[in-house]
Each structure stands twice: as C-alpha cells, then as structure tokens.
Scaffold this active site. Structure first.
Site, PDB file in Angstrom:
ATOM      1  N   LYS A 110      -1.042  -7.881   3.113  1.00  0.00           N
ATOM      2  CA  LYS A 110      -0.432  -8.415   1.981  1.00  0.00           C
ATOM      3  C   LYS A 110       0.381  -9.694   2.171  1.00  0.00           C
ATOM      4  CE  LYS A 110      -2.702  -6.640  -1.524  1.00  0.00           C
ATOM      5  NZ  LYS A 110      -3.271  -7.422  -2.467  1.00  0.00           N
TER       6      LYS A 110
HETATM    7  N1  PMP Z   1      -4.503  -0.820   0.929  1.00  0.00           N
HETATM    8  C1  PMP Z   1      -3.241  -0.931   0.436  1.00  0.00           C
HETATM    9  C2  PMP Z   1      -2.358   0.155   0.963  1.00  0.00           C
HETATM   10  C3  PMP Z   1      -2.789  -2.056  -0.352  1.00  0.00           C
HETATM   11  O1  PMP Z   1      -1.357  -1.938  -0.773  1.00  0.00           O
HETATM   12  C4  PMP Z   1      -3.672  -2.566  -0.984  1.00  0.00           C
HETATM   13  C5  PMP Z   1      -3.301  -3.847  -1.794  1.00  0.00           C
HETATM   14  N2  PMP Z   1      -3.327  -3.327  -3.242  1.00  0.00           N
HETATM   15  C6  PMP Z   1      -5.188  -2.623  -0.588  1.00  0.00           C
HETATM   16  C7  PMP Z   1      -5.277  -1.689   0.474  1.00  0.00           C
HETATM   17  C8  PMP Z   1      -6.402  -3.615  -1.269  1.00  0.00           C
HETATM   18  O2  PMP Z   1      -6.236  -4.931  -0.865  1.00  0.00           O
HETATM   19  P1  PMP Z   1      -6.456  -5.928  -1.978  1.00  0.00           P
HETATM   20  O3  PMP Z   1      -5.574  -5.820  -2.976  1.00  0.00           O
HETATM   21  O4  PMP Z   1      -6.644  -7.301  -1.402  1.00  0.00           O
HETATM   22  O5  PMP Z   1      -7.940  -5.643  -2.415  1.00  0.00           O
END
Ligand code: PMP
Length: 470
Positions: free
Chosen positions: A60
């Site tokens: 992120k």
């Molecule tokens: N795993 C975790 C621990 C996350 O915080 C996130 C983000 N919400 C994701 C996976 C998935 O990523 P994305 O939001 O880019 O789909």
C-alpha cells in the site's frame, strides 16, 4: 539498486543514499518459494513478490504515494492539510509515511475487526485513529464509511478514497507491473493476488496484459466475499474481499477468482512463515493458497508469481497465536480434545439455532422438540461465521420471562435473549471445557471459525462415562 537523490548536492554524487524514505518505495524483490513448491509437489517456478520490503511494510505504500502526489498536483491537498481515510491499516501506514515527509496531518478510520497492533502502529506514526463497529451496515452513521465522510467535512480534509481513486490501480500499473515484467524477463505466465480495493490486481493486470494478453490473472478471495460469489458475510482474513464492488474491480481482466476459506488462509500463512522463513499475514496466506492451486495445474516451464501484500508481524495476536487459532477451531491442541466428546455423543447433530426474529413461542417449541435447554441465536442461515452469533437463550430465562408476562411468547427472541455462549475450539482440551462449564451453562464449539455445536455438562458426563466403560 540505486536510489534517486539530489543531483545538485555534490556531497551525494557517487553515493547510493536515498533522498528520503519515499524514494525507497517499490523495487521489491521477487523470491522463489522452493520449499513450499517441494511440499506441494509444484513443478513450475513459483515466486513471491515481497511487498514487505516497502518502507511501510506493505504494497500500500505505492498507491499512498501516487494518491498524495496526484492530490498535490490537483490542489486537493494544500501545504499543512489533513488527510482522512477509512483503512484497515496498510494504506494508513503508507499515507502516514508520505504525510510525515511532506507535512500533512492524518486521521484514520477503522473497524473493530482489525488487529489491535494495526491501531497502535498508526498512532506510532503520529496519526489519529478512530475505531468503529464492523457489525453495522455501511449506511449506518457509526459505520466506518460514514464516520470517515463526516470527519472529511468537519476537518476540511482530503479524502484519498482508495476504493474509488484511479491513482490506486495506477500506482501498480506504473510500478508493480513493470517490475514483474522486468524481474521475470517477460516470462511471467500467471499473476496471483488477493483483492480488497482491487488496486493491486487491476493495476498490475493492466500492465501485464498490455505486454502479453496470454498472462493469466488470478484473484484469491475470502469465500464469503462478493468477488468470488459470496454474499459479503463476515470472515476473519483482513484486508481482502468486500461486500461491494470497488471502482477498480475489473472482471474482464481476471481469468479466475478462487474462493479460499479463513482456515486455509491462516494455515498457509503459518506454513509459509515456518517453511520459507518469510513471515506473512492472513491475506498473504490466502494469496499463496490460491497460487499453490494455480501452480499445481501449471506447466513445468510456467512462472507463477504471487504477491504478498504485508507481513505477519501485524497478526501476531491472531494468526500466529496458537490459543486464538485453537479457540476458533483452526488448530488441534491435543488428541483428547472436544472433537472426541462430540464423537462420543455419536449423533453429531447439525447446529440447532434460531434467528433473532424467531418468536419466543417457536423457540420454546424447538427446544422442547429436541430436548435441549440452550440455543444460540444466529443471524442469517448456515454456514454461520462466529461473528454472526447474536446471543443465546436459556430455558430458565425463557421460563422466567414468560411467567412475568405471557405476551412475551409472541415477541422476537432477540427481545429476551441473553449474551452469547462462551466459545471453545473443536481442537481444544476437554479440561478447558470442564473449567469453563463450571460457570457457563453451555459452550459453543467452533470449527474452522464456524459454530459447530453446543456442548453441555451432560455431554461431558456421557463422555466420561464412555471413557470409564471403554
Ligand atoms: N492484503 C492486505 C493486508 C491489505 O491491507 C490489502 C489492501 N486492502 C490487500 C491485501 C489487497 O490489496 P488491494 O486493496 O490493492 O486490492
């Protein structure tokens, strides 16, 4: 790897000193999962994109940077301004890092499902954190979406809104995709990732499919999430899956969405951590569990890449806590466990329950017909998640309520129900049940994170009887 630094500062010439922590976002390593491949009989190359090496420890950081830079350019974020975002933690860390460097204040809104370490972590970066209940619908004023909306107005803040912001997938299209293409020499055949906001999978997929449309894109998804056909009911893996479709959701780009249970996600996270020495969290475990399925079906020359979004450090009190895992029925602590008591009972009935709206009269009838004196009250229909248990009713309490006022018979049982039964995992020790039943009239047995059965003192007595006869 060479970081970009200030060309005008001659003291830095010829050094590899990054100008700030922001310049170290991205360029994460790609590492083979050889031991996992051996264990699971995988013949192709299975490699993990290690997003833990970003300064905030997750994927992120990439969208956080992209969203803030775009807001500065558009004027939505002015010097000294405030950022408000509902986030499960990782986006918050990325935003907090970039905000610290560039002089912004941060307010983060989260649900109480999130591991407590994540709240402390954001506070450590100097951010303000507001925790909201997970068990309310999005339109409720106390939901984390609504609270974030209110705070944005009150503080005249910039709201990155990662669920709708095109700079979220764009960050991965500009960085994660090209890195994977270069790191595999253009030979990547499959890309596997979990999806929350869908920024990671969509952005990366856009770039990879533009290079080679034959590359397969596979999303792993909690089995209750809408992406894989669930209804958005509760599950325990954090950061992935949704009960709505975010702006970046792009089914045309995904070749497959594979549902994975909480149990498989958590056990895989533990296996990767122990076998590979790579500490990953529940959503990383879910992504690897998906990748294992994909890799098993792949050809020997294929290169399957799975993206691990964050570290297991944020989940030490859950996924990596044996007690927590055992209490949800994800782990067996012993041979002589609660499962043996249920086996001895023989009948192993499916869980008897009532809905909160069931009448007291029908509840009493159900208890009488089955000769039971405790009943859990659960929302929806089976299979339930532990979080869908609303309370419990007890014969004694019902008798007293009806005695005081017989019109109660036609009320919804939720008007008279008591607190939830204490829970015990199907793999926990019988001794623990004996101790707990000293005070509680009955226990709710969980298996794989789901209510399985109700355990009473008489079940234990029958079990001890069977043991002594055996
Ligand atoms: N795993 C975790 C621990 C996350 O915080 C996130 C983000 N919400 C994701 C996976 C998935 O990523 P994305 O939001 O880019 O789909």
């Amino acid at each position: 790897m060479a970081w970009g630094n200030d060309a005008a500062d001659s003291r830095l010439h010829g050094t590899n000193i990054a100008d700030s922590v922001i310049d170290t976002i991205g360029s994460t390593p790609l590492v083979r999962l050889k031991r996992i491949s051996e264990i699971h009989g995988i013949e192709c190359v299975l490699a993990m994109k290690m997003e833990t090496t970003n300064p905030g420890g997750s994927a992120k950081d990439r969208p956080a940077l992209e969203m803030i830079l775009a807001a500065e350019r558009s004027g939505e974020l002015r010097p000294g301004g405030t950022i408000v975002e509902p986030t499960s933690g990782n986006t918050g860390v990325g935003l907090a890092i970039v905000a610290a460097q560039r002089g912004y204040k941060c307010v983060f809104v989260m649900t109480d499902k999130v591991a407590p370490e994540k709240v402390s972590l954001l506070r450590a970066y100097g951010a303000e954190v507001v925790v909201c209940p997970v068990a309310v619908p999005p339109e409720d004023p106390t939901s984390y979406y609504k609270v974030a909306e209110r705070l944005t107005v009150e503080r005249d803040a910039f709201r990155p809104n990662q669920y709708a912001n095109p700079n979220n997938p764009l960050a991965h299209e500009k960085t994660t995709g090209p890195e994977l293409w270069a790191q595999t020499g253009g030979r990547i055949t499959h890309f596997v990732a979990g999806a929350g906001t869908c920024g990671t999978i969509t952005g990366t997929a856009r770039y990879l499919k533009a290079q080679n449309p034959a590359i397969k894109i596979i999303a792993g998804d909690p089995d209750a999430s809408v992406f894989s056909g669930g209804s958005g009911r509760p599950y325990l893996v954090e950061g992935v899956g949704e009960d709505f479709y975010p702006a970046a959701w792009s089914p045309d780009l995904y070749d497959q969405v594979i549902p994975i249970s909480d149990e498989e996600s958590f056990l895989t996270a533990r296996q990767v951590s122990r076998e590979e020495g790579i500490l990953i969290g529940g959503s990383g475990g879910m992504a690897v569990a998906t990748a294992i399925r994909v890799a098993k079906a792949a050809a020997p020359n294929d290169i399957v890449v799975v993206l691990n979004p964050d570290s297991g450090r944020g989940y030490l009190s859950r996924v990596f806590d044996d007690q927590w895992m055992a209490n949800f029925g994800f782990l067996r602590e012993c041979d002589e466990c609660i499962a043996a008591v249920l086996d001895a009972r023989g009948d192993t009935p499916s869980l008897l329950y009532v809905n909160p709206s069931t009448s007291v009269r029908n509840t009493i009838d159900l208890m009488r017909a089955n000769g039971i004196s405790q009943l859990p009250v659960c929302k929806n229909t089976p299979p339930f998640a532990a979080a869908e248990v609303a309370g419990a009713v007890d014969e004694l309490d019902l008798m007293e309520a009806v005695y005081r006022d017989s019109s109660v018979l036609d009320s919804a049982v939720e008007q008279v129900m008591g607190p939830k039964l204490p829970t015990i995992g199907v793999g926990q020790k019988v001794a623990l049940a004996v101790e707990m039943l000293d005070v509680a009239p009955a226990l709710l047995v969980l298996s794989g994170g789901r209510p399985l059965s109700v355990l009473t003192r008489s079940d234990l007595l029958s079990y001890f009887e069977v043991l002594s006869n055996g």
